[in-house]
Structure formats: C-alpha cells, structure tokens
Design an enzyme around this catalytic site. Structure first.
Site, PDB file in Angstrom:
ATOM      1  N   THR A  57      -2.386  -0.642  -4.213  1.00  9.25           N
ATOM      2  CA  THR A  57      -0.941  -0.636  -4.037  1.00  9.25           C
ATOM      3  C   THR A  57      -0.322  -1.433  -5.155  1.00  9.25           C
ATOM      4  OG1 THR A  57       0.796  -1.060  -2.442  1.00  9.25           O
ATOM      5  CG2 THR A  57      -0.856  -2.743  -2.680  1.00  9.25           C
ATOM      6  N   THR A  58       0.991  -1.352  -5.274  1.00 11.15           N
ATOM      7  CA  THR A  58       1.700  -2.299  -6.128  1.00 11.15           C
ATOM      8  C   THR A  58       2.896  -2.815  -5.355  1.00 11.15           C
ATOM      9  OG1 THR A  58       1.165  -0.891  -8.005  1.00 11.15           O
ATOM     10  CG2 THR A  58       2.723  -2.671  -8.381  1.00 11.15           C
TER      11      THR A  58
END
Lengths: 290, 250
Positions: A57-58
């Site tokens: 994820t970011t």
C-alpha cells in the site's frame, strides 16, 4: 490451555487473596488462550511471515500550517501467498500481485476529528481502528472532553504492544486536531509509536517520501498541500505494483476532517503526462494493387 | 437489626446498608476537616489533635498530594486513607502515562468514589471508613474545584464543605458566611470555619493552600498563628462595634 502471563505489565499485584476479584477490573492485563500446537515458536514465525508481505500500500500524512493532510491509495493485494499458483504465468520473473480490490478505504474515520490510515492486515487495521473509536467515545462520555491525539494513539499503541509477536500486522498513522493543534503519530504492530510531522507507510512509501520531502513546506496552502499529497501517492502507485486504484486525500483542520478528493491514478497519469500528438512523418497511403 | 449488619452485601428490610452507615459513624468520630474554594485559591484545613511531645509531627501530615495539581484531606480511619491515597496516586500516574495528560479533579474523585463503592458491594471486605475532601485545578481550564466523597461511594462538587467531627456546625457556619473570596480571604474563611469547633492556635490546626501557579503549600505554625490572631482581632473589633452604637444611644 496455555495462557500468556502478562503480570509483568500490571501496575501492582493484588494485595490479598480476597481482593483478587475486586482488582480484576482495575488491574487485569489483556490475555487470551493460545492455539494448541506442537511447535508454538515455529507457528508464530510462520504466521508473521505469512502476513508480512501484505503491507502492499501507500499511505502518507503530514502536518502543515492549516492542519494535517492525509492521503492513501486504494489497492488491496494479497501478497505472494495466493500468487504461488500463478507462477506459471510469471514470464518476466517480477512479483505479480493479485489485485484483490481496487477500492479499499484505507483512510478510516475514527471520529469526526481523527483519522487513521491502513497499512498491513486490512482486517487488523479496520478492527482496531473501530475499537479505538469506541474507546475515544467512551473517554469523551466519561470525561466530558475529547481525547487528545496523543492519548488516542497511546491507547492504540498499548493494545498493539500487548499483542506483540502474535501476528498482528498494523502500520498506521493517527492524524487529528485537538486543543494543542494538529497531531500526527505513527503506530505499528511491533508496539512502536512515533510523533512526527511527515510519515509515509507501506510498500510504496519510499517513492512517496521522495516526492513529499522534496515538495514539502510548512507554509503550504490547503490546495497546494492537497496537490502535493495527491502527486506523491500517484508517483508511488506508478512505480509500486502493490499500490494503485484511487488516490484519496483528506484534510484535518480545526473543524474536523474533510475528504478533499478521490482521483483514479490512471487518469491522473494522463493529466500529468498528456499524450503529445506525434507529428506525422509519412502518411501511409492505400496502395492499389494493380 | 443485628442480623443485617454481618455481611456487607445484605440490605436490611428497610433499605439500609448498615456497614456503610457504621462507616459514616467512624467518619463522624474522625477529626474535623474543612475545604473552601475561592476564585483562584483552594484551602484545606484539618484539626490536629494534640501531638505527643516525642512524636515527629511531620510524619502525620493529614493533607497530602495526589499529583502536582491535586490534594486530599480526609476524616476517619487514617490507615484506610493510606491505602486509598496510594491507589489514587498510582491512578494519577497511570492516567498520565496512557493519556499523556494530567487527571482532572472530577476524574480522580470519580475513581476514588468508585473504589469506595466497590468495597460496599463485595464479599468479605468492609467499606473504607473515611470521607475525603479533594481539591485541585483543572489542568486544561484552570478552574478550581472542591469535591467530597463518602464511604458509600457518592461524590459531589462543593463551594465549601466540612467533614468529620461537628461537621454540621461547621457547614452551618459556612452556609451563613460563605462569599466568593480569593487569595488570603479564602484562607481566613477556612480557618474561621474550623475555629468554630477547634481550640484556636497554630498547633491545633493544619492548613494547606493550593494555587494554580505554586501547587500545594502547607502553612507553617507561625503563619497560622498570625492568621488566627488576625481573625481574633477582627472578631473583637466586630464585638466592640456592636456594643459602641448601643452605648451612644443610651
């Protein structure tokens, strides 16, 4: 059934036998039954390894003049665990992540003035943020005032610490606005808790940090800060295979949080890098075959 | 009646918890304690029974700190008080650790009262035999507060209150004479109230003053003597003023 002994965390032991049931509520430390396994240590290691790759994820958050800006992508992948079956299709020997969903809400609304970001196990993050929301509300009702961001993040960090080593995977940022201004804390399932002004969490965080750190200034306006956050997420989704989908941006100000935008990163690419119409060198004409 | 006061958890037919009422009796036998809340000062004054010559009076402090901004005085069983005070002190620090903020006066009062109530509803234990007066400033808003708890576990906020020996007469005095005061006036009011039932003199009274800036300050015997002398002088002047117009008229 084995039961983990947390008595080392107790502030004080019960004074005498009778008082045990009185002290239970005040001093009881969390505990639950452990699974029956032959090799518990090995089981623990395997469980942690299974969950580790899934922090695909970011997410990012930073404090600036007008409060806190929080942004995240929306892709949920399931790590290499499921993809072992697809290895046959992996012609280029790059890690192929099965995109399980392109529309996961990674910014969790704990209460109207506090947000939490999700990285790691989705279920763990969702459940514990919800649980934190409950605790914050109870604190408000009992004390007739809102809990501070420091206090809320500490409650979460203490809970995660007590489950340390049991396979929880949580890398979250608690962002909010309280009496002492904007607050941003990073809390993870190892039990760590850090106060800071800029954080990015997840597999795409190195890319996001690059854009965020070079464009950051405390005096950004709300629009500029939102654009910086959006651009940082976009760049991370461009390079990191485990991030993608929609870049959501939230702003937490004195009046609470507000969702500013949610843009598809594919479309963002073309708005940043529009396709130049190429000059035609030579037109291909129809050749009539005589 | 006798059968209903053995086990604490048993109600009597007319709805009494006798153990709690007996605990209140113990409080009524304890030394008098007064608390007065001013606009920027809060004062606790406690009756000091004559100290034996060989005793180190500093080891029997009756007004204690729970945290930098909270203090407590009590009437009743002093040994029970020690246990309650220790638990409250731990709770103050535990709260600071988990919430990263100091406790509010109301929170710690609620905690102490909750503790007192727990011991009225458990098997094999007796209630704490003391009522407490808790003073402090709210760490966020700075408003002064005075709370009282009793053995049944109830608590409430007061402008001025008394507990222990002859607390009714002290409370009557306070009801007649209470006004919004500040600074030294608050100290005088508290001492005047206590002097209604206690022999006057610095060695019979223990006084502590709490301000927002300086926290809790225990007054020296000499200081108390000076204030008592002030009060006596004021009283004498008031008496003289009452008599003087009468003689003029006659």
């Amino acid at each position: 059934m084995m039961k983990i002994d947390f008595s080392g965390l107790d502030p004080s032991l019960p004074v005498k036998g009778n008082a045990e049931d009185l002290d239970d509520e005040i001093l009881a430390a969390p505990s639950f039954k452990l699974p029956v396994t032959v090799d518990f240590d090995g089981f623990q290691k395997a469980a942690v390894q299974m969950v580790k790759p899934a922090k695909g994820t970011t997410t990012l958050a930073f404090i600036f003049k007008h409060g806190v800006m929080v942004a995240a992508d929306s892709r949920a992948s399931m790590g290499g665990y499921i993809c072992k079956a697809l290895l046959i299709l992996n012609l280029y020997k790059i890690n192929l992540y099965l995109a399980a969903s392109q529309s996961v809400k990674k910014i969790i609304e704990i209460n109207p003035y506090m947000l939490g970001t999700m990285a790691g196990g989705a279920a763990d993050c969702q459940f514990w943020h919800r649980n934190l929301g409950i605790k914050c509300r109870l604190h408000e009702l009992a004390n007739k005032r809102r809990i501070s961001v420091a206090g809320a993040s500490k409650l979460l960090a203490n809970i995660l610490y007590s489950y340390r080593g049991m396979g929880l995977s949580v890398g979250t940022m608690i962002a909010g606005y309280d009496e002492s201004g904007a607050g941003l804390y990073y809390v993870d399932s190892e039990g760590g808790r850090l106060k800071g002004t800029r954080f990015s969490v997840g597999s795409g965080s190195p890319y996001a940090y690059g854009v965020l750190d070079s464009g950051y200034s405390f005096d950004l306006s709300v629009e500029d800060a939102a654009e910086l956050a959006r651009r940082a997420i976009y760049h991370a989704t461009f390079r990191d295979g485990a991030s993608g989908g929609v870049a959501s941006v939230y702003h937490v100000g004195p009046g609470g949080w507000k969702k500013l935008s949610g843009d598809d990163v594919g479309e963002m690419h073309y708005s940043y890098y529009p396709i130049e119409p190429t000059t035609v060198e030579q037109e291909m004409a129809d050749v009539r075959i005589a | 009646m006798a059968r209903y006061d053995r086990a604490i958890t048993v109600f009597s037919p007319d709805g009494h918890l006798f153990q709690v009422e007996y605990a209140l009796e113990a409080v009524r036998k304890g030394n008098a304690a007064v608390g007065v809340r001013g606009s920027d000062t809060i004062v606790l004054a406690v009756e000091k029974k004559s100290t034996p010559k060989l005793q180190d009076s500093r080891s029997v402090r009756k007004i204690v700190n729970l945290d930098n901004h909270i203090a407590l005085a009590c009437a009743g069983l002093k040994a029970d008080a020690r246990v309650l005070i220790n638990r409250a002190r731990i709770e103050c620090q535990s709260y600071r650790l988990t919430i990263e903020d100091p406790v509010t006066v109301e929170y710690i009062t609620r905690y102490i009262a909750g503790l007192q109530q727990k011991y009225t509803q458990s098997g094999g234990v007796r209630p704490f035999g003391l009522s407490t007066l808790i003073i402090g400033f709210d760490p966020h808003t700075g408003t002064p507060a005075l709370y009282q708890t009793d053995p049944s576990g109830t608590f409430s906020s007061w402008k001025a209150n008394a507990t222990g020996r002859n607390s009714n007469s002290i409370r009557e005095f306070l009801e007649k004479n209470y006004t919004e005061t500040s600074g030294q006036e608050t100290v005088k009011l508290a001492i005047r109230a206590l002097l209604e039932v206690v022999e006057s003199g610095g060695k019979n009274i223990e006084v502590a003053v709490m301000t927002k800036e300086q926290g809790l300050r225990q007054l020296e015997e000499a200081e108390i003597d000076a204030i008592v002398a002030d009060i006596e002088a004021e009283k004498a002047a008031a008496e003289a003023a009452k008599k003087a117009p009468a003689t003029k008229e006659s």
